[in-house]
Motif scaffolding. Sequence first.
Motif, PDB file in Angstrom:
ATOM      1  N   SER A 103       0.795  -1.226   0.000  1.00  0.00           N
ATOM      2  CA  SER A 103       0.000   0.000   0.000  1.00  0.00           C
ATOM      3  C   SER A 103       0.829   1.278   0.000  1.00  0.00           C
ATOM      4  CB  SER A 103      -0.934   0.009   1.218  1.00  0.00           C
ATOM      5  OG  SER A 103      -0.189  -0.046   2.419  1.00  0.00           O
ATOM      6  N   MET A 104       0.187   2.328  -0.524  1.00  0.00           N
ATOM      7  CA  MET A 104       0.706   3.686  -0.418  1.00  0.00           C
ATOM      8  C   MET A 104       0.066   4.313   0.817  1.00  0.00           C
ATOM      9  SD  MET A 104       0.719   4.812  -4.435  1.00  0.00           S
ATOM     10  CE  MET A 104      -0.728   3.915  -5.006  1.00  0.00           C
ATOM     11  N   GLU A 105       0.631   5.418   1.285  1.00  0.00           N
ATOM     12  CA  GLU A 105       0.180   6.039   2.545  1.00  0.00           C
ATOM     13  C   GLU A 105      -1.314   6.330   2.604  1.00  0.00           C
ATOM     14  OE1 GLU A 105       2.967   8.944   4.893  1.00  0.00           O
ATOM     15  OE2 GLU A 105       3.017   9.421   2.751  1.00  0.00           O
ATOM     16  N   HIS A 106      -1.905   6.710   1.471  1.00  0.00           N
ATOM     17  CA  HIS A 106      -3.313   7.114   1.470  1.00  0.00           C
ATOM     18  C   HIS A 106      -4.269   5.918   1.395  1.00  0.00           C
ATOM     19  CE1 HIS A 106      -2.209   6.905  -2.796  1.00  0.00           C
ATOM     20  NE2 HIS A 106      -3.463   6.550  -2.994  1.00  0.00           N
ATOM     21  N   GLU A 107      -3.724   4.709   1.218  1.00  0.00           N
ATOM     22  CA  GLU A 107      -4.547   3.509   1.120  1.00  0.00           C
ATOM     23  C   GLU A 107      -4.628   2.806   2.478  1.00  0.00           C
ATOM     24  OE1 GLU A 107      -3.709   2.015  -3.388  1.00  0.00           O
ATOM     25  OE2 GLU A 107      -2.080   1.714  -1.958  1.00  0.00           O
ATOM     26  N   VAL A 108      -5.523   1.823   2.573  1.00  0.00           N
ATOM     27  CA  VAL A 108      -5.565   0.969   3.758  1.00  0.00           C
ATOM     28  C   VAL A 108      -4.184   0.325   3.893  1.00  0.00           C
ATOM     29  CG1 VAL A 108      -6.578  -1.109   4.773  1.00  0.00           C
ATOM     30  CG2 VAL A 108      -8.041   0.516   3.550  1.00  0.00           C
ATOM     31  N   ASP A 109      -3.614   0.404   5.080  1.00  0.00           N
ATOM     32  CA  ASP A 109      -2.261  -0.121   5.325  1.00  0.00           C
ATOM     33  C   ASP A 109      -2.247  -1.637   5.163  1.00  0.00           C
ATOM     34  OD1 ASP A 109       0.290  -0.731   6.200  1.00  0.00           O
ATOM     35  OD2 ASP A 109      -0.136  -0.309   8.307  1.00  0.00           O
ATOM     36  N   THR A 110      -1.478  -2.113   4.167  1.00  0.00           N
ATOM     37  CA  THR A 110      -1.389  -3.560   3.953  1.00  0.00           C
ATOM     38  C   THR A 110      -0.136  -4.166   4.577  1.00  0.00           C
ATOM     39  OG1 THR A 110      -0.290  -3.291   1.815  1.00  0.00           O
ATOM     40  CG2 THR A 110      -2.715  -3.463   1.804  1.00  0.00           C
ATOM     41  N   TYR A 111       0.804  -3.362   5.026  1.00  0.00           N
ATOM     42  CA  TYR A 111       2.051  -3.908   5.568  1.00  0.00           C
ATOM     43  C   TYR A 111       1.805  -4.747   6.822  1.00  0.00           C
ATOM     44  CZ  TYR A 111       4.567  -1.306   2.064  1.00  0.00           C
ATOM     45  OH  TYR A 111       5.032  -0.859   0.854  1.00  0.00           O
ATOM     46  N   ASN A 112       0.932  -4.265   7.707  1.00  0.00           N
ATOM     47  CA  ASN A 112       0.589  -5.055   8.897  1.00  0.00           C
ATOM     48  C   ASN A 112      -0.190  -6.307   8.509  1.00  0.00           C
ATOM     49  OD1 ASN A 112       1.829  -3.358  10.796  1.00  0.00           O
ATOM     50  ND2 ASN A 112       0.052  -2.009  10.813  1.00  0.00           N
ATOM     51  N   ILE A 113      -1.055  -6.185   7.510  1.00  0.00           N
ATOM     52  CA  ILE A 113      -1.815  -7.343   7.036  1.00  0.00           C
ATOM     53  C   ILE A 113      -0.853  -8.395   6.468  1.00  0.00           C
ATOM     54  CG2 ILE A 113      -3.481  -8.142   5.303  1.00  0.00           C
ATOM     55  CD1 ILE A 113      -4.910  -5.395   5.642  1.00  0.00           C
ATOM     56  N   ILE A 114       0.113  -7.949   5.674  1.00  0.00           N
ATOM     57  CA  ILE A 114       1.092  -8.875   5.089  1.00  0.00           C
ATOM     58  C   ILE A 114       1.886  -9.581   6.188  1.00  0.00           C
ATOM     59  CG2 ILE A 114       3.236  -8.974   3.736  1.00  0.00           C
ATOM     60  CD1 ILE A 114       1.898  -6.742   1.934  1.00  0.00           C
ATOM     61  N   THR A 115       2.304  -8.835   7.198  1.00  0.00           N
ATOM     62  CA  THR A 115       3.026  -9.439   8.331  1.00  0.00           C
ATOM     63  C   THR A 115       2.176 -10.523   8.978  1.00  0.00           C
ATOM     64  OG1 THR A 115       4.260  -7.406   8.708  1.00  0.00           O
ATOM     65  CG2 THR A 115       4.115  -8.938  10.565  1.00  0.00           C
ATOM     66  N   ASP A 116       0.878 -10.226   9.188  1.00  0.00           N
ATOM     67  CA  ASP A 116      -0.019 -11.221   9.774  1.00  0.00           C
ATOM     68  C   ASP A 116      -0.211 -12.419   8.844  1.00  0.00           C
ATOM     69  OD1 ASP A 116      -0.308  -9.629  12.023  1.00  0.00           O
ATOM     70  OD2 ASP A 116      -2.261  -8.821  11.400  1.00  0.00           O
ATOM     71  N   MET A 117      -0.331 -12.165   7.548  1.00  0.00           N
ATOM     72  CA  MET A 117      -0.499 -13.260   6.587  1.00  0.00           C
ATOM     73  C   MET A 117       0.704 -14.202   6.618  1.00  0.00           C
ATOM     74  SD  MET A 117      -2.012 -11.574   3.153  1.00  0.00           S
ATOM     75  CE  MET A 117      -3.634 -10.893   3.046  1.00  0.00           C
ATOM     76  N   LEU A 118       1.893 -13.640   6.652  1.00  0.00           N
ATOM     77  CA  LEU A 118       3.098 -14.468   6.694  1.00  0.00           C
ATOM     78  C   LEU A 118       3.123 -15.286   7.989  1.00  0.00           C
ATOM     79  CD1 LEU A 118       5.654 -11.912   5.209  1.00  0.00           C
ATOM     80  CD2 LEU A 118       4.798 -13.988   4.092  1.00  0.00           C
ATOM     81  N   ARG A 119       2.713 -14.674   9.084  1.00  0.00           N
ATOM     82  CA  ARG A 119       2.636 -15.363  10.370  1.00  0.00           C
ATOM     83  C   ARG A 119       1.595 -16.476  10.329  1.00  0.00           C
ATOM     84  NH1 ARG A 119       1.016 -11.381  13.894  1.00  0.00           N
ATOM     85  NH2 ARG A 119       2.942 -10.319  13.406  1.00  0.00           N
ATOM     86  N   ASP A 120       0.523 -16.276   9.535  1.00  0.00           N
ATOM     87  CA  ASP A 120      -0.536 -17.281   9.377  1.00  0.00           C
ATOM     88  C   ASP A 120      -0.157 -18.350   8.345  1.00  0.00           C
ATOM     89  OD1 ASP A 120      -2.165 -15.965  11.187  1.00  0.00           O
ATOM     90  OD2 ASP A 120      -3.441 -15.028   9.661  1.00  0.00           O
ATOM     91  N   ASN A 121       1.099 -18.314   7.887  1.00  0.00           N
ATOM     92  CA  ASN A 121       1.600 -19.262   6.881  1.00  0.00           C
ATOM     93  C   ASN A 121       0.876 -19.190   5.544  1.00  0.00           C
ATOM     94  OD1 ASN A 121       3.698 -20.439   8.469  1.00  0.00           O
ATOM     95  ND2 ASN A 121       2.094 -21.470   9.640  1.00  0.00           N
ATOM     96  N   LYS A 122       0.404 -17.996   5.188  1.00  0.00           N
ATOM     97  CA  LYS A 122      -0.150 -17.776   3.853  1.00  0.00           C
ATOM     98  C   LYS A 122       1.021 -17.545   2.896  1.00  0.00           C
ATOM     99  CE  LYS A 122      -4.482 -17.436   5.348  1.00  0.00           C
ATOM    100  NZ  LYS A 122      -5.459 -18.484   5.095  1.00  0.00           N
ATOM    101  N   HIS A 123       0.850 -17.929   1.640  1.00  0.00           N
ATOM    102  CA  HIS A 123       1.809 -17.585   0.598  1.00  0.00           C
ATOM    103  C   HIS A 123       1.338 -16.247   0.043  1.00  0.00           C
ATOM    104  CE1 HIS A 123       3.745 -21.520   0.663  1.00  0.00           C
ATOM    105  NE2 HIS A 123       2.519 -22.008   0.842  1.00  0.00           N
ATOM    106  N   VAL A 124       2.150 -15.202   0.235  1.00  0.00           N
ATOM    107  CA  VAL A 124       1.766 -13.841  -0.118  1.00  0.00           C
ATOM    108  C   VAL A 124       2.407 -13.461  -1.449  1.00  0.00           C
ATOM    109  CG1 VAL A 124       1.850 -11.422   0.603  1.00  0.00           C
ATOM    110  CG2 VAL A 124       1.548 -13.230   2.323  1.00  0.00           C
ATOM    111  N   PHE A 125       1.599 -12.850  -2.316  1.00  0.00           N
ATOM    112  CA  PHE A 125       2.059 -12.409  -3.627  1.00  0.00           C
ATOM    113  C   PHE A 125       1.645 -10.950  -3.825  1.00  0.00           C
ATOM    114  CE2 PHE A 125       1.612 -16.934  -3.779  1.00  0.00           C
ATOM    115  CZ  PHE A 125       2.697 -17.368  -4.530  1.00  0.00           C
ATOM    116  N   VAL A 126       2.556 -10.154  -4.399  1.00  0.00           N
ATOM    117  CA  VAL A 126       2.272  -8.742  -4.663  1.00  0.00           C
ATOM    118  C   VAL A 126       2.459  -8.465  -6.155  1.00  0.00           C
ATOM    119  CG1 VAL A 126       2.874  -8.018  -2.321  1.00  0.00           C
ATOM    120  CG2 VAL A 126       4.624  -7.994  -4.099  1.00  0.00           C
TER     121      VAL A 126
END
Length: 180
Positions: free
Chosen positions: A51-74
């Motif tokens: 995400s960019m600053e004006h969007e919903v913050d995805t960095y925390n979501i990505i951190t949680d996804m990785l912790r949940d053992n999701k395979h994350v793609f951007v």
Amino acid sequence: MSKKILRHSKLSTMNDFKTNENKPSIDKELAKRLYDTEEYKQAKRVGIVLSMEHEVDTYNIITDMLRDNKHVFVPETDYINKTMHFKALLNLDNIGPDDKGINHVKDDTEITDNLDLLIVPGVVFNQMGYRIGYGGGYFDKFLSRNKQQTISLIYDFQLSNFEPENHDQPVEKLIIATTK
């Protein structure tokens, strides 16, 4: 109102909202609501933007996804051929700006179109799930060629009535945060 005017108006509101003291807690609530969906719980391979600053913050979501053992793609965007695919993100340590200044994965990792769930960004949405993005058409093209579940995380002020164009692709589920 034209797509261009609507996009400009909502981007202005999003930019104003990025400094709102409630944005971090609203973004956290949107993330929690995402995690509670069956689509998220069932997905193993999830596409999401950095995400960019004006969007919903995805960095925390990505951190949680990785912790949940999701395979994350951007997104990995080829601006010359106007195509977008998704690149595996193993951690947030090796990301950086692409040719347009948008963060992407710098590592040599898997590139795919095979996702279980795609968290679709946008600037303006209508109640039927149609969206107005940033004007490149990358997500509409991707969605027209690939079938996966889709969710967008949005602020209530991003909702607006507009008629979609023939090439527009709707998102299946909107998770909408109240900002007032």
